[in-house]
Design a protein around this motif. Structure first.
Motif, PDB file in Angstrom:
ATOM      1  N   GLU B  50       0.808  -1.220   0.000  1.00  0.00           N
ATOM      2  CA  GLU B  50       0.000   0.000   0.000  1.00  0.00           C
ATOM      3  C   GLU B  50       0.841   1.270   0.000  1.00  0.00           C
ATOM      4  O   GLU B  50       0.331   2.337  -0.280  1.00  0.00           O
ATOM      5  CB  GLU B  50      -0.926   0.025   1.233  1.00  0.00           C
ATOM      6  CG  GLU B  50      -2.304  -0.512   0.958  1.00  0.00           C
ATOM      7  CD  GLU B  50      -2.282  -2.010   0.718  1.00  0.00           C
ATOM      8  OE1 GLU B  50      -2.258  -2.408  -0.467  1.00  0.00           O
ATOM      9  OE2 GLU B  50      -2.262  -2.776   1.681  1.00  0.00           O
ATOM     10  N   GLY B  51       2.110   1.147   0.346  1.00  0.00           N
ATOM     11  CA  GLY B  51       2.944   2.352   0.433  1.00  0.00           C
ATOM     12  C   GLY B  51       3.701   2.662  -0.845  1.00  0.00           C
ATOM     13  O   GLY B  51       4.492   3.602  -0.883  1.00  0.00           O
ATOM     14  N   GLN B  52       3.465   1.914  -1.903  1.00  0.00           N
ATOM     15  CA  GLN B  52       4.328   2.014  -3.085  1.00  0.00           C
ATOM     16  C   GLN B  52       4.195   3.319  -3.864  1.00  0.00           C
ATOM     17  O   GLN B  52       3.095   3.744  -4.194  1.00  0.00           O
ATOM     18  CB  GLN B  52       4.053   0.843  -4.039  1.00  0.00           C
ATOM     19  CG  GLN B  52       4.407  -0.491  -3.432  1.00  0.00           C
ATOM     20  CD  GLN B  52       5.778  -0.482  -2.783  1.00  0.00           C
ATOM     21  OE1 GLN B  52       6.742  -0.048  -3.405  1.00  0.00           O
ATOM     22  NE2 GLN B  52       5.861  -0.927  -1.551  1.00  0.00           N
ATOM     23  N   THR B  53       5.342   3.928  -4.143  1.00  0.00           N
ATOM     24  CA  THR B  53       5.365   5.101  -5.008  1.00  0.00           C
ATOM     25  C   THR B  53       6.419   4.936  -6.097  1.00  0.00           C
ATOM     26  O   THR B  53       6.515   5.750  -6.989  1.00  0.00           O
ATOM     27  CB  THR B  53       5.705   6.375  -4.207  1.00  0.00           C
ATOM     28  OG1 THR B  53       6.931   6.158  -3.531  1.00  0.00           O
ATOM     29  CG2 THR B  53       4.633   6.709  -3.217  1.00  0.00           C
ATOM     30  N   THR B  54       7.258   3.893  -5.996  1.00  0.00           N
ATOM     31  CA  THR B  54       8.376   3.724  -6.917  1.00  0.00           C
ATOM     32  C   THR B  54       8.262   2.359  -7.573  1.00  0.00           C
ATOM     33  O   THR B  54       8.146   1.353  -6.868  1.00  0.00           O
ATOM     34  CB  THR B  54       9.715   3.779  -6.143  1.00  0.00           C
ATOM     35  OG1 THR B  54       9.628   4.806  -5.177  1.00  0.00           O
ATOM     36  CG2 THR B  54      10.872   4.024  -7.057  1.00  0.00           C
ATOM     37  N   THR B  55       8.332   2.313  -8.902  1.00  0.00           N
ATOM     38  CA  THR B  55       8.101   1.030  -9.563  1.00  0.00           C
ATOM     39  C   THR B  55       9.160  -0.017  -9.222  1.00  0.00           C
ATOM     40  O   THR B  55       8.845  -1.185  -9.129  1.00  0.00           O
ATOM     41  CB  THR B  55       8.023   1.195 -11.088  1.00  0.00           C
ATOM     42  OG1 THR B  55       9.017   2.098 -11.506  1.00  0.00           O
ATOM     43  CG2 THR B  55       6.669   1.705 -11.510  1.00  0.00           C
ATOM     44  N   THR B  56      10.411   0.406  -9.009  1.00  0.00           N
ATOM     45  CA  THR B  56      11.459  -0.566  -8.675  1.00  0.00           C
ATOM     46  C   THR B  56      11.091  -1.325  -7.405  1.00  0.00           C
ATOM     47  O   THR B  56      11.235  -2.547  -7.323  1.00  0.00           O
ATOM     48  CB  THR B  56      12.808   0.149  -8.453  1.00  0.00           C
ATOM     49  OG1 THR B  56      13.063   0.975  -9.572  1.00  0.00           O
ATOM     50  CG2 THR B  56      13.926  -0.842  -8.297  1.00  0.00           C
TER      51      THR B  56
END
Lengths: 310, 535
Positions: B50-56
């Motif tokens: 749920e915290g994802q902001t970066t595709t890597t």
């Protein structure tokens, strides 16, 4: 003498307190003057403003800076440096985890630079203007002028890619230490070698050395017991100063070799505007500097009995 | 005497060094085929889906978790080279229906699936997660993805059915759920670990093909294969993501055999990497638009003829070839082909025609050109600072003097976020991508007038009443055919208004050992290597 020494050491330690306080003040406000909003960096470019505001409140960034500073100082005095705004892990734990690899790297590099630098400096001082002297002069020049990241990549290309002898990066095996510590040591090694050489040349021309030789003392005794001891005083100063260069070099070396140390922690923290982490690492650097300076001062007394702790 | 002493020390040191390098065998180059090592550029900030902001980072998280629905990719059996991410396919949901009014979503769930901690995946677990997506106590920068869901009316009529009711129609909801942000965690694991610790190590919280093992910050993240995975089983026992911030080092580690796959090595080395028989450059287009934003409210840039002239002045194809090493595709619309709603408007993009550009500038009253400040980040997009210099040189050819200024990324973001009255921006490099692969994410984010800073991140300050109207219609219309028509019209208007210098969509690339087979890239800047094998 022992009591005097202790009082001197304690006085020096106390003198460090205002320095460290000043450091926290400067760092705290300097970090906050940097453009860039940690909440926005954390939320990502695509997040909406409500979420950014929510994160800002969670991080306590909505409060005025002096309030934040008071909060930081109060907690720091209790040994709590806060939590990373990025990973939410405690800053102290994060630093502790990275301290090992950096200490290992810095210590190996310091020993390498110190031992090889002093040894080669002595070697060439006793044979000035010989081929060995010129060769080491060229090497030392290379050592101070080659950028850390370039030297690192070249070593990697030779020893990891071409010869397959050593790992290119990371901290996976004992051999992983070899290339980064050579890279990190190069600059200081060159400086210390030059310093030792000129300092030794100076000493060897002194009257007391001539007297020692005239007494018929063995060459080794004259060089090591008499000349070296005096020659080492400026070398120790340089060694202490090189520690600062080592920290700066460690940042580049750690990035080049993917070495999981403090230097990279600081770079990452700045890139993410992780305020508590930046503060924690810089505070650690400041404490280390103060302690190293203290150690250098104390070492003077050991090397040069003329310096008293009165 | 002294001489022999020193030589002895020297000999000892040399002997030690040789013993260290030769005596202890170094096994890096003999890559163990049971463990795949991947060099990535950044450390994770959080491993909470749920915290994802970066595709890597999201890419690594995808190894551990499943979602209800997912774009068709290797996990649903798509082979490298076949078109990926063209439709949504079942993952933890086996089927779903959407009511005619677009307000009710009913998911049938896969049965017999267990979380890594041994607990059952069922409707209650999904309900827990949907509530968690919207829980203010959980740091979720993408919470706005799900705000149309009414959490007070979630129904679980039986363990394998969940019904979501929406407050208003949300045609992009399924895509948002499939973006990776909606991955499903074990409620038991979340309660055990705690919401604040999940980001640091989602131990046994997922249902995915790999299980979290350890995260040594700044060094590596290790995952091990999930023996009880409900879907296709991967080949490698273990996957280790090694954090290597320096692009040159990632390449060197790959060449040395320390890793078998490296994320974006330096772009200038790509031609040489392509020629290396031991390596393979895996690349594909992404949904990331890279453009030069024009402040549409600034001086000469207010005039549409000037903005169009700037588009004519730049030879995009030549810059892609010479500065980007072919790692991009010219934009033929304000969006990219990876998105739902994409409409191809002009083959080859805005044509390169400096003569026409000069004529248009003269017509607009700028025969002698003018000066602009031109801002760009360094290292954020492929060759960004370098291509900015090429663009400035081409602008100079039509009489526009663009002075380049660059800075670090957080500072750059603060420039982008500055409201119109104070903005330092005149023309600037920016990229934009959307996690849910719908034209809405691209167009609303960059061209809806109320998205202008500081509220949003549309620093071109573009304002067009008709476009605003279309973008809102696109967000609330359920019929996909209608939406396509709406977005086609919006794209046409924006394209002609030239609020940007339309450049290209950059390719996403990884480089692997040629013995690693089955690796491909996806349009949302991820690599697909879960089912890679070793030859």
């Amino acid at each position: 003498m022992a009591g005097g020494f202790l009082a001197y050491a304690l006085r020096r330690l106390f003198a460090a307190v205002p320095t460290l306080f000043g450091v926290t003040l400067i760092i705290f406000f300097m970090v906050r003057v940097l453009p860039g909003d940690p909440a926005r960096v954390l939320a990502g470019l695509e997040a909406d403003q409500h979420e950014v505001d929510r994160i800002r409140v969670q991080l306590g960034l909505d409060k005025p800076a002096p309030v934040q500073y008071a909060f930081f100082l109060e907690h720091a005095l209790r040994g709590d440096l806060g939590r990373s705004t990025v990973t939410q892990a405690p800053v102290l734990a994060e630093i502790a985890g990275r301290l090992g690899p950096t200490t290992l790297l810095a210590a190996t590099a310091t020993i390498l630079a110190g031992v090889l630098g002093v040894a080669s400096g002595i070697l060439v001082s006793t044979r000035q203007y010989t081929a060995a002297d010129y060769a080491l002069t060229v090497l030392a020049l290379a050592g101070v002028s080659i950028p850390v990241y370039w030297l690192g990549l070249m070593l990697m290309l030779v020893f990891a890619v071409a010869l397959h002898l050593l790992p290119a990066g990371g901290d996976t095996a004992p051999q992983s230490l070899i290339l980064p510590s050579i890279t990190l040591a190069a600059f200081s090694l060159a400086i210390i070698e030059r310093m030792t050489r000129s300092s030794m040349l100076e000493s060897l021309r002194q009257d007391y050395v001539r007297t020692a030789r005239a007494k018929g003392l063995a060459d080794q005794v004259v060089v090591y017991r008499h000349a070296l001891r005096n020659a080492l005083i400026p070398v120790v100063t340089v060694l202490g100063l090189q520690f600062g260069a080592l920290i700066g070099g460690a940042i580049l070396t750690e990035t080049t070799f993917a070495w999981p140390g403090i230097g990279r922690l600081l770079v990452d923290a700045i890139a993410r505007r992780d305020y508590p982490m930046i503060q924690g690492v810089v505070l650690l650097f400041a404490v280390t500097f103060v302690l190293v300076n203290l150690a250098v001062d104390l070492l003077y007394g050991y090397i040069d009995p003329r310096i008293r702790f009165g | 005497m002294m001489r022999t002493g020193l030589y002895r020390v020297g000999a000892l040191v040399t002997a030690c060094a040789v013993a260290l390098t030769l005596g202890i065998p170094y096994g890096g180059q003999a890559a163990a085929p049971t463990s795949l090592h991947v060099a990535i550029g950044i450390d994770a900030d959080t491993l909470d889906p749920e915290g994802q902001t970066t595709t890597t980072v999201a890419n690594m998280v995808d190894y551990m978790f499943d979602s209800l629905v997912w774009p068709n990719d290797e996990r649903s059996g798509v082979k490298p080279g076949e078109p990926q991410y063209t439709k949504l396919v079942p993952q933890l949901a086996t089927s779903w229906t959407v009511s005619r009014d677009g307000l009710t979503y009913t998911f049938k769930l896969r049965q017999g699936v267990k979380f890594h901690d041994g607990t059952d995946f069922n409707a209650d677990a999904v309900k827990f997660n949907v509530q968690r997506w919207l829980d203010p106590a959980v740091r979720n920068p993408n919470r706005y993805y799900f705000t149309d869901i009414d959490t007070s009316r979630i129904e679980t009529p039986d363990p394998s059915t969940i019904v979501l009711h929406l407050k208003q129609p949300s045609p992009t909801l399924l895509g948002r759920i499939a973006s990776g942000v909606g991955e499903i965690l074990s409620p038991a694991a979340v309660r055990k670990i705690g919401n604040d610790k999940i980001p640091l190590g989602p131990l046994d919280a997922g249902t995915g093909p790999y299980v979290f093992k350890e995260w040594v910050h700044g060094d590596h993240i290790t995952l091990v294969r999930n023996p009880g995975y409900w879907g296709r089983k991967p080949y490698f026992d273990e996957v280790v993501f090694r954090v290597v911030p320096n692009a040159g080092t990632r390449e060197t580690m790959l060449r040395a055999g320390d890793v078998q796959m490296a994320f974006e090595p330096p772009a200038p080395d790509v031609p040489a990497l392509r020629r290396d028989a031991g390596l393979r450059v895996v690349e594909g287009p992404s949904d990331r638009d890279v453009f030069i934003g024009l402040n549409n409210q600034y001086g000469p840039l207010k005039d549409v003829r000037v903005r169009q002239a700037l588009n004519y002045a730049i030879n995009k194809q030549a810059i892609i070839h010479s500065v980007l090493f072919g790692l991009a595709t010219v934009l033929e619309s304000p969006t990219t082909p990876a998105l739902f709603g994409y409409a191809k408007l002009q083959a080859g993009g805005w044509p390169f025609n400096p003569v026409k550009a000069k004529a248009m500038l003269a017509e607009a009253g700028y025969a002698n050109g003018f000066t602009l400040n031109f801002r760009t980040p360094t290292g954020r997009y492929i060759q960004d600072y370098q291509f900015a210099q090429a663009v400035a040189a081409q602008l100079a050819n039509v009489g526009i003097k663009a002075q380049i200024q660059t800075t670090d990324w957080p500072t750059y973001v603060s420039w982008i976020l500055t409201p119109l009255e104070r903005t330092p921006l005149q023309i600037f490099v920016l990229g934009w991508a959307t996690q849910y692969l719908d034209a809405d994410g691209e167009l609303y984010g960059q061209f809806y007038s109320a998205q202008a800073p500081p509220k949003g991140l549309a620093p071109s300050f573009y304002k067009d009443a008709k476009v605003d109207e279309l973008l809102i219609a696109g967000q609330t219309t359920s019929d996909p055919k209608r939406r396509e028509a709406i977005y086609k019209e919006a794209q046409q208007l924006i394209w002609n208004d030239a609020p940007w210098i339309f450049l290209w969509s950059q390719n996403f690339y990884v480089v692997t050992s040629s013995r690693l087979e089955g690796v491909t890239t996806t349009p949302n800047e991820k690599w697909a290597a879960i089912y890679a094998t070793w030859k």
